[in-house]
Design a protein around this motif. Structure first.
Motif, short mmCIF file in Angstrom:
data_model
loop_
_atom_site.label_atom_id
_atom_site.label_comp_id
_atom_site.label_asym_id
_atom_site.label_seq_id
_atom_site.Cartn_x
_atom_site.Cartn_y
_atom_site.Cartn_z
N TYR A 197 2.32 5.65 7.68
CA TYR A 197 2.68 5.89 6.19
C TYR A 197 3.96 6.90 6.52
O TYR A 197 3.71 8.09 7.09
N ARG A 249 0.79 -1.11 0.12
CA ARG A 249 -0.04 -0.14 0.13
C ARG A 249 0.87 1.32 -0.15
O ARG A 249 0.47 2.20 -0.75
N ASP A 250 2.14 1.16 0.65
CA ASP A 250 2.51 2.38 0.95
C ASP A 250 3.63 2.74 -0.60
O ASP A 250 3.80 3.97 -0.91
N THR A 300 3.18 6.27 -2.42
CA THR A 300 4.10 7.07 -2.74
C THR A 300 3.63 7.43 -4.20
O THR A 300 4.13 8.64 -4.60
#
Length: 277
Positions: free
Chosen positions: A124, A58-59, A63
């Motif tokens: 995050y 997900r990160d 990004t």
């Protein structure tokens, strides 16, 4: 490149774009904190394992969305700036044009603006890869101030004695060729610009400011004056900022015997993403 490899590359670009588009729809509907790779895959008719080949986490997807948002904002501001430069605008009008373009982009892309300048996403932390895109508008504004300083000069903003050491540190990090008091005022103006946009976008101006476009133009003109861009006057503007003197690259040469060598602008620190957007 073979035909087969070219087709695979095009397919990867198309699937990547589809994943991002669906992720943006989820941002609009649920917010960044609820972004889910599994949900994105489900909406696209993909199995999760296939999506992970494009974005391992997900990160990684966040990004990519953050960089895209910053780049889109930067491109909008840079295009607006180029247009007024082509029309012969001075530094103060150029500053206003960049700020107005940033506001327009935010109003047209509220969920992407919230991603980069809204509340941090739990868990995050944006990587350094986001910094170049995040710096585009800030560096554009610094460049406008630099052009004024190297031309007719800028009004020297007041600076408290107890802030001088920090001002010198910021100037060395961000724009070593500009006076520390100008850089300090610029950092404050940069933060205030996004505060103005955020207040409008997130509803804090409701039942307070009605003619928001005129209000915004006036406010960012005041920010321009605050960083020393007091001349030439933009069309329709009145008044000028108070200052403690005028300084230019030429006057700095006269008073110190040497100009500050332009070592380039450091990326502004403290963008929403790099702080954990």
């Amino acid at each position: 490149m073979s035909t087969a490899r070219g087709a695979r590359a095009r397919a990867r670009v198309e699937v990547t774009a589809a994943i991002k588009d669906e992720a943006r729809r989820q941002l609009a509907a649920e917010g960044a904190a609820k972004l889910s790779l599994r949900a994105v895959a489900r909406e696209l008719g993909m199995v999760s394992s296939a999506l992970y080949r494009y974005f391992p986490s997900r990160d990684d997807l966040l990004t990519a969305l953050i960089i895209d948002a910053y780049d889109s904002l930067g491109e909008t501001a840079e295009s607006a700036h180029a247009a007024v430069v082509g029309a012969g605008a001075g530094p103060r009008e150029r500053w206003i044009a960049v700020c107005v373009a940033a506001r327009r982009w935010a109003l047209e892309h509220p969920h992407e603006y919230a991603l980069i300048y809204g509340s941090p996403v739990p868990g995050y932390t944006a990587p350094e890869a986001t910094i170049p895109a995040a710096s585009r508008v800030g560096l554009l504004l610094i460049g406008i101030v630099r052009d004024a300083y190297q031309g007719k000069g800028v009004a020297r903003p007041p600076l408290p004695a107890d802030l001088k050491a920090e001002a010198r540190r910021m100037a060395a990090d961000i724009a070593p060729d500009l006076p520390p008091e100008v850089v300090t005022a610029g950092v404050a103006a940069w933060a205030q610009l996004y505060g103005l946009i955020g207040f409008e976008l997130f509803g804090q101006f409701n039942r307070v400011v009605e003619d928001r476009e005129r209000f915004f133009r006036h406010a960012v003109d005041q920010l321009a004056q605050g960083v020393g861009l007091v001349f030439p006057q933009p069309t329709g503007a009145t008044g000028a900022a108070g200052s403690t003197g005028t300084v230019s690259a030429t006057s700095a040469t006269t008073s110190t015997g040497a100009t500050s060598k332009n070592r380039g602008s450091g990326a502004p620190r403290g963008s929403g993403a790099t702080a954990g957007a």
